[in-house]
Design a protein around this motif. Structure first.
Motif, PDB file in Angstrom:
ATOM      1  N   ARG A  58     -62.369   9.477 -33.190  1.00 50.07           N
ATOM      2  CA  ARG A  58     -61.237   8.596 -32.872  1.00 50.07           C
ATOM      3  C   ARG A  58     -60.848   9.126 -31.275  1.00 50.07           C
ATOM      4  O   ARG A  58     -60.432  10.114 -31.063  1.00 50.07           O
ATOM      5  CB  ARG A  58     -60.033   9.142 -33.518  1.00 50.07           C
ATOM      6  CG  ARG A  58     -60.496   8.789 -35.267  1.00 50.07           C
ATOM      7  CD  ARG A  58     -59.283   9.168 -36.081  1.00 50.07           C
ATOM      8  NE  ARG A  58     -58.961  10.290 -35.786  1.00 50.07           N
ATOM      9  CZ  ARG A  58     -59.109  11.644 -36.116  1.00 50.07           C
ATOM     10  NH1 ARG A  58     -59.874  11.717 -37.180  1.00 50.07           N
ATOM     11  NH2 ARG A  58     -58.330  12.724 -35.704  1.00 50.07           N
TER      12      ARG A  58
ATOM     13  N   MET B 209     -61.340  14.061 -31.381  1.00 51.78           N
ATOM     14  CA  MET B 209     -60.522  13.257 -30.523  1.00 51.78           C
ATOM     15  C   MET B 209     -61.182  13.302 -29.012  1.00 51.78           C
ATOM     16  O   MET B 209     -62.176  14.355 -28.919  1.00 51.78           O
ATOM     17  CB  MET B 209     -59.201  13.492 -30.846  1.00 51.78           C
ATOM     18  CG  MET B 209     -58.923  13.617 -32.259  1.00 51.78           C
ATOM     19  SD  MET B 209     -56.814  13.822 -32.598  1.00 51.78           S
ATOM     20  CE  MET B 209     -55.976  13.800 -31.212  1.00 51.78           C
ATOM     21  N   SER B 210     -60.315  12.968 -28.123  1.00 49.59           N
ATOM     22  CA  SER B 210     -60.847  13.182 -26.760  1.00 49.59           C
ATOM     23  C   SER B 210     -61.240  14.853 -26.459  1.00 49.59           C
ATOM     24  O   SER B 210     -62.039  14.962 -25.879  1.00 49.59           O
ATOM     25  CB  SER B 210     -59.731  12.684 -25.936  1.00 49.59           C
ATOM     26  OG  SER B 210     -59.691  11.368 -25.954  1.00 49.59           O
TER      27      SER B 210
ATOM     28  N   MET C 248     -57.271  16.093 -38.433  1.00 47.63           N
ATOM     29  CA  MET C 248     -57.083  16.564 -36.845  1.00 47.63           C
ATOM     30  C   MET C 248     -56.930  17.809 -36.834  1.00 47.63           C
ATOM     31  O   MET C 248     -56.167  18.900 -37.714  1.00 47.63           O
ATOM     32  CB  MET C 248     -55.347  16.044 -36.526  1.00 47.63           C
ATOM     33  CG  MET C 248     -55.519  14.534 -36.182  1.00 47.63           C
ATOM     34  SD  MET C 248     -53.639  13.849 -35.887  1.00 47.63           S
ATOM     35  CE  MET C 248     -53.442  14.209 -34.418  1.00 47.63           C
TER      36      MET C 248
ATOM     37  N   ILE D 285     -54.308   4.713 -38.015  1.00 50.53           N
ATOM     38  CA  ILE D 285     -54.425   6.406 -38.126  1.00 50.53           C
ATOM     39  C   ILE D 285     -53.145   7.178 -38.030  1.00 50.53           C
ATOM     40  O   ILE D 285     -53.210   8.413 -37.970  1.00 50.53           O
ATOM     41  CB  ILE D 285     -55.359   6.489 -36.835  1.00 50.53           C
ATOM     42  CG1 ILE D 285     -54.802   6.323 -35.677  1.00 50.53           C
ATOM     43  CG2 ILE D 285     -56.534   6.108 -37.063  1.00 50.53           C
ATOM     44  CD1 ILE D 285     -55.550   6.978 -34.299  1.00 50.53           C
TER      45      ILE D 285
ATOM     46  N   ASN E 255     -51.400   3.585 -34.196  1.00 48.50           N
ATOM     47  CA  ASN E 255     -50.532   4.676 -35.005  1.00 48.50           C
ATOM     48  C   ASN E 255     -49.208   3.946 -35.565  1.00 48.50           C
ATOM     49  O   ASN E 255     -48.623   4.663 -36.300  1.00 48.50           O
ATOM     50  CB  ASN E 255     -50.258   5.937 -34.342  1.00 48.50           C
ATOM     51  CG  ASN E 255     -51.178   6.957 -33.750  1.00 48.50           C
ATOM     52  OD1 ASN E 255     -52.375   6.217 -33.524  1.00 48.50           O
ATOM     53  ND2 ASN E 255     -50.949   7.984 -34.279  1.00 48.50           N
TER      54      ASN E 255
ATOM     55  N   ARG F 149     -51.312   9.334 -22.323  1.00 53.62           N
ATOM     56  CA  ARG F 149     -50.373   8.552 -22.814  1.00 53.62           C
ATOM     57  C   ARG F 149     -48.994   9.311 -22.427  1.00 53.62           C
ATOM     58  O   ARG F 149     -48.756  10.582 -22.377  1.00 53.62           O
ATOM     59  CB  ARG F 149     -50.246   8.317 -24.368  1.00 53.62           C
ATOM     60  CG  ARG F 149     -51.492   7.533 -24.859  1.00 53.62           C
ATOM     61  CD  ARG F 149     -51.512   7.646 -26.289  1.00 53.62           C
ATOM     62  NE  ARG F 149     -51.543   8.762 -26.734  1.00 53.62           N
ATOM     63  CZ  ARG F 149     -52.806   9.432 -27.054  1.00 53.62           C
ATOM     64  NH1 ARG F 149     -53.838   8.658 -26.903  1.00 53.62           N
ATOM     65  NH2 ARG F 149     -52.925  10.690 -27.721  1.00 53.62           N
TER      66      ARG F 149
ATOM     67  N   LYS G 241     -53.198   3.141 -29.213  1.00 54.63           N
ATOM     68  CA  LYS G 241     -51.891   3.038 -29.472  1.00 54.63           C
ATOM     69  C   LYS G 241     -51.141   3.266 -27.898  1.00 54.63           C
ATOM     70  O   LYS G 241     -51.506   3.928 -27.155  1.00 54.63           O
ATOM     71  CB  LYS G 241     -51.476   4.433 -30.289  1.00 54.63           C
ATOM     72  CG  LYS G 241     -51.967   5.762 -29.754  1.00 54.63           C
ATOM     73  CD  LYS G 241     -51.719   6.971 -30.664  1.00 54.63           C
ATOM     74  CE  LYS G 241     -52.242   8.281 -30.019  1.00 54.63           C
ATOM     75  NZ  LYS G 241     -52.358   9.144 -30.956  1.00 54.63           N
TER      76      LYS G 241
ATOM     77  N   GLY H  94     -58.836   8.501 -27.500  1.00 52.71           N
ATOM     78  CA  GLY H  94     -57.958   7.636 -26.889  1.00 52.71           C
ATOM     79  C   GLY H  94     -57.824   7.702 -25.556  1.00 52.71           C
ATOM     80  O   GLY H  94     -58.323   7.045 -24.727  1.00 52.71           O
ATOM     81  N   SER H  95     -57.225   8.827 -25.094  1.00 48.59           N
ATOM     82  CA  SER H  95     -56.966   9.175 -23.734  1.00 48.59           C
ATOM     83  C   SER H  95     -58.281   9.240 -22.910  1.00 48.59           C
ATOM     84  O   SER H  95     -58.233   8.718 -21.685  1.00 48.59           O
ATOM     85  CB  SER H  95     -56.215  10.426 -23.526  1.00 48.59           C
ATOM     86  OG  SER H  95     -56.622  11.348 -24.406  1.00 48.59           O
TER      87      SER H  95
END
Ligand SMILES: *Cc1c(COP(=O)(O)O)cnc(C)c1O
Length: 221
Positions: free
Chosen positions: A209, A193-194, A152, A68, A47, A218, A26, A211-212
């Motif tokens: 999941r 997550m991360s 989450m 997500i 997202n 972000r 995202k 991302g960063s």
């Protein structure tokens, strides 16, 4: 910020074969997605509906797209033709709409039910009773497949709290695995997550999941 392919290889090595890695892209540009695609990644998480639709149009068609984020019922129609897994189902109304749109495209859409575990953090997700109710009410929805749970954890330095949230998810996962319904085949536990995926794996996650760690920080969530 460049894509961190070293982190990608490192994380892939940490995951055993039954754990799926979703690269959460995202807000990140298509070049970044292609960079991971070119070293073998196929599952990406998004997202925002418009952003996902644009990326789907531009990028290779063998990418598996995961939705997500919070999904409004009136936007399901835009992703229904191609989405691979909607991880953030948070109401029966939404599930019914996904079923309707899936039917239009003569396909089945895989869904995860989102458990609201992090009390102060996110407004989205259902509690355990709502999840049970949704599973019960959805028996007649033949164009969806309920494949598992997503959650989450709280964003907090209190690691015991995070661990307990993962344990709560895992317990509900085991409970609903026993349910026998034609459109309910529970096999996916999407958590981590991360910041917390290692703990999530210790607690039984089979889908993380991230991302960063892969794409850099972000500016918006
Ligand atoms: C953004 C997001 C992620 C990835 O978060 P990172 O901390 O960047 O790894 C995972 N899951 C959901 C639901 C998200 O919205």
């Amino acid at each position: 910020m460049p894509v961190n392919t070293d982190a990608y290889h490192k994380i892939k090595n940490e995951l055993n074969e039954c754990v799926h890695l979703i690269a959460v892209s995202k807000t990140k540009p298509e070049e970044d997605i292609l960079e991971l695609y070119n070293i073998g990644q196929r599952d990406f998480g998004e997202n925002y509906v418009q952003e996902l639709v644009d990326k789907y149009g531009q990028l290779p068609k063998d990418i598996q797209w995961h939705f997500i984020g919070h999904l409004q019922s009136n936007k399901v129609k835009y992703i229904a033709p191609f989405v691979s897994l909607i991880q953030s189902v948070d109401s029966f109304r939404l599930l019914r709409e996904i079923n309707k749109q899936a039917q239009k495209h003569q396909r089945k859409i895989n869904c995860l039910l989102q458990l609201h575990i992090a009390i102060e953090e996110s407004k989205f997700g259902m509690d355990k009773d709502e999840i049970m109710q949704v599973i019960n009410d959805s028996e007649s929805l033949l164009n969806i497949n309920i494949s598992g749970l997503m959650g989450m954890a709280s964003f907090t330095p209190d690691l015991e709290k995070v661990r307990n949230e993962f344990k709560t998810l895992k317990m509900l996962f085991q409970e609903i695995q026993k349910i026998k319904k034609s459109n309910c085949n529970i096999s996916i536990l999407s958590m981590g997550m991360s910041a917390d995926y290692k703990m999530a794996l210790e607690e039984g996650s089979n889908m993380v999941r991230i991302g960063s760690l892969l794409f850099g920080e972000r500016t918006k969530l």
